[in-house]
Design a protein around this motif. Structure first.
Motif, mmCIF file in Angstrom:
data_model
loop_
_atom_site.group_PDB
_atom_site.id
_atom_site.type_symbol
_atom_site.label_atom_id
_atom_site.label_comp_id
_atom_site.label_asym_id
_atom_site.label_seq_id
_atom_site.Cartn_x
_atom_site.Cartn_y
_atom_site.Cartn_z
ATOM 1 N N SER A 169 0.805 -1.286 0.119
ATOM 2 C CA SER A 169 0.196 0.233 -0.001
ATOM 3 C C SER A 169 0.939 1.317 0.062
ATOM 4 O O SER A 169 1.755 1.250 0.553
ATOM 5 C CB SER A 169 -0.775 -0.153 1.270
ATOM 6 N N LYS A 170 0.513 2.481 -0.515
ATOM 7 C CA LYS A 170 1.068 3.609 -0.844
ATOM 8 C C LYS A 170 0.201 4.620 0.134
ATOM 9 O O LYS A 170 -1.018 4.643 0.281
ATOM 10 C CB LYS A 170 1.379 4.021 -2.094
ATOM 11 N N ALA A 187 5.193 5.883 -1.669
ATOM 12 C CA ALA A 187 5.877 4.673 -0.849
ATOM 13 C C ALA A 187 6.264 4.937 0.433
ATOM 14 O O ALA A 187 7.379 6.018 0.409
ATOM 15 C CB ALA A 187 6.679 3.914 -2.051
ATOM 16 N N VAL A 188 5.989 4.579 1.391
ATOM 17 C CA VAL A 188 6.531 4.701 2.733
ATOM 18 C C VAL A 188 6.900 3.725 3.650
ATOM 19 O O VAL A 188 7.567 3.748 4.725
ATOM 20 C CB VAL A 188 5.503 5.665 3.652
ATOM 21 N N PHE A 189 6.539 2.364 3.271
ATOM 22 C CA PHE A 189 7.237 1.186 3.907
ATOM 23 C C PHE A 189 8.788 1.091 3.643
ATOM 24 O O PHE A 189 9.210 1.032 2.495
ATOM 25 C CB PHE A 189 6.309 0.043 3.574
ATOM 26 N N ASP A 190 9.412 0.769 4.661
ATOM 27 C CA ASP A 190 10.916 0.586 4.367
ATOM 28 C C ASP A 190 11.078 -0.966 4.502
ATOM 29 O O ASP A 190 12.244 -1.312 4.148
ATOM 30 C CB ASP A 190 11.429 0.903 6.120
ATOM 31 N N LYS A 210 -5.362 3.539 2.130
ATOM 32 C CA LYS A 210 -6.845 2.937 1.745
ATOM 33 C C LYS A 210 -6.996 1.622 1.604
ATOM 34 O O LYS A 210 -8.143 0.843 1.700
ATOM 35 C CB LYS A 210 -7.449 3.766 0.654
ATOM 36 N N ASP A 211 -5.955 1.009 1.409
ATOM 37 C CA ASP A 211 -6.012 -0.562 0.895
ATOM 38 C C ASP A 211 -5.111 -1.325 1.729
ATOM 39 O O ASP A 211 -4.332 -2.500 1.220
ATOM 40 C CB ASP A 211 -5.800 -0.798 -0.578
ATOM 41 N N LEU A 212 -4.824 -1.102 2.963
ATOM 42 C CA LEU A 212 -3.778 -2.417 3.859
ATOM 43 C C LEU A 212 -4.600 -3.567 3.864
ATOM 44 O O LEU A 212 -5.917 -3.888 4.194
ATOM 45 C CB LEU A 212 -3.732 -1.558 5.235
ATOM 46 N N PRO A 236 -11.884 0.485 7.551
ATOM 47 C CA PRO A 236 -11.022 0.476 6.421
ATOM 48 C C PRO A 236 -9.926 1.368 5.982
ATOM 49 O O PRO A 236 -9.175 0.940 4.993
ATOM 50 C CB PRO A 236 -12.303 0.672 5.104
ATOM 51 N N PHE A 237 -9.806 2.437 6.651
ATOM 52 C CA PHE A 237 -8.690 3.351 6.466
ATOM 53 C C PHE A 237 -7.752 3.493 7.759
ATOM 54 O O PHE A 237 -8.380 3.338 8.865
ATOM 55 C CB PHE A 237 -9.323 4.664 5.863
ATOM 56 N N LEU A 238 -6.647 3.977 7.485
ATOM 57 C CA LEU A 238 -5.650 4.165 8.674
ATOM 58 C C LEU A 238 -4.976 5.210 8.315
ATOM 59 O O LEU A 238 -4.453 5.445 7.366
ATOM 60 C CB LEU A 238 -4.792 3.083 8.870
ATOM 61 N N GLY A 239 -4.972 6.086 9.441
ATOM 62 C CA GLY A 239 -4.080 7.200 9.264
ATOM 63 C C GLY A 239 -2.903 7.135 10.300
ATOM 64 O O GLY A 239 -3.015 6.505 11.408
#
Length: 296
Positions: A169-170, A187-190, A210-212, A236-239
């Motif tokens: 997910s981005k 893109a933020v995942f390491d 939006k799509d984890l 469904p969403f995560l901040g």
């Protein structure tokens, strides 16, 4: 005296906004919630209703009429919550529609939030009742801020987030001037499961997913291991957010999202909006589980 307590955890809750403001260990008094330093960010864990984030022009349209709405809705700053039930380890707060709220939100409703301690876990239950004879529209969510300064000599970069599943997910980027969601992503995942915290991670505001695939995320320390985990099944969403260079991180389960830049402002068509029929109820729960080893 803590507002709620069991043999492992004690928590405090403000009447204003029914806001969680402390989670501490009974045995060693370790505090896991951000201190709400007003010079940085003066909140602990606001409750969000009936919208998430910002709306275009701070307003929405319902049945041809435009209504104003503050960012994240009106619950977080509301002084009219009442405690409708309470035991040592469980309490329910209630907010009802009133004349003042009808000016900005034309629905008859009850919003209830229940805090429940079970061992080393805090459950946050939400219930929305549509008391109206018309369909109502809303979003809801949490905004808990967790301290990232738990151990002597540690730094913010000692902490990271680990998701339960590998992710591709981005983050959906916000317009920094308006707070509205753009079409740009980043893109933020390491790694497939991790996001490392550093002082610049939130230079472009919140990370919005939006799509984890994951429905659980853990806050971890590189030497001390897991601090806590947040289960957000049904959201469904995560901040993910903090002020840049601030020693905390917000893990925010959301049912709903800020307006997109190209929104038509019709609340019925807003992304992530919940549609609740007359006289019906809606429920959603997320939980925070503390590492037992840190409570002794």
């Amino acid at each position: 005296m803590p507002f709620l307590e069991n043999d492992q955890l004690k928590i405090d809750i403000k009447k204003k906004g029914a806001e969680l403001c402390s989670i501490r260990s009974v045995k060693n008094n370790t505090e896991f919630i951000w201190e709400a330093n007003p010079n940085i960010w003066g909140s602990h864990a606001p409750n969000l209703f009936p919208i998430i984030g910002a709306m275009k022009e701070d307003s929405y349209i319902y049945n041809g009429k435009k209504y104003s709405m503050p960012k994240h809705g009106f619950v977080r700053s509301n002084d009219n919550f009442e405690v409708v039930s309470k035991t040592n380890s469980k309490a329910t707060f209630q907010l009802k529609s009133n004349d003042q709220l009808r000016i900005i939100y034309p629905f008859e409703f009850e919003f209830l939030i229940t805090y429940e301690l079970k061992g080393n876990e805090l459950l946050i239950h939400h219930k929305v009742k549509n008391k109206d004879d018309k369909t109502m529209y809303f979003s809801l969510g949490g905004h808990p801020a967790f301290a990232c300064s738990l151990f002597e000599g540690d730094t913010y970069t000692d902490y990271f987030l680990e998701f339960e599943k590998g992710e591709n997910s981005k983050s959906h980027l916000l317009n920094m001037a308006t707070g509205l969601v753009t079409k740009k992503t980043k893109a933020v995942f390491d790694s497939a499961k991790t996001i490392n915290l550093d002082g610049h991670l939130f230079n472009e505001d919140a990370l919005i997913f939006k799509d984890l695939k994951s429905r659980q995320v853990a806050l971890k320390h590189k030497d001390k291991g897991e601090i806590l985990k947040v289960n957000f099944k049904g959201f469904p969403f995560l901040g993910i957010w903090a002020k840049p260079n601030a020693p905390y991180v917000c893990i925010e389960p959301w049912i709903g999202i800020a307006d997109a830049e190209n929104t038509n402002q019709l609340i019925k068509e807003k992304e992530g909006i919940v549609t609740l029929e007359p006289k019906k109820s809606f429920k959603a729960t997320y939980s925070i589980t503390l590492n037992s080893n840190l409570l002794n």
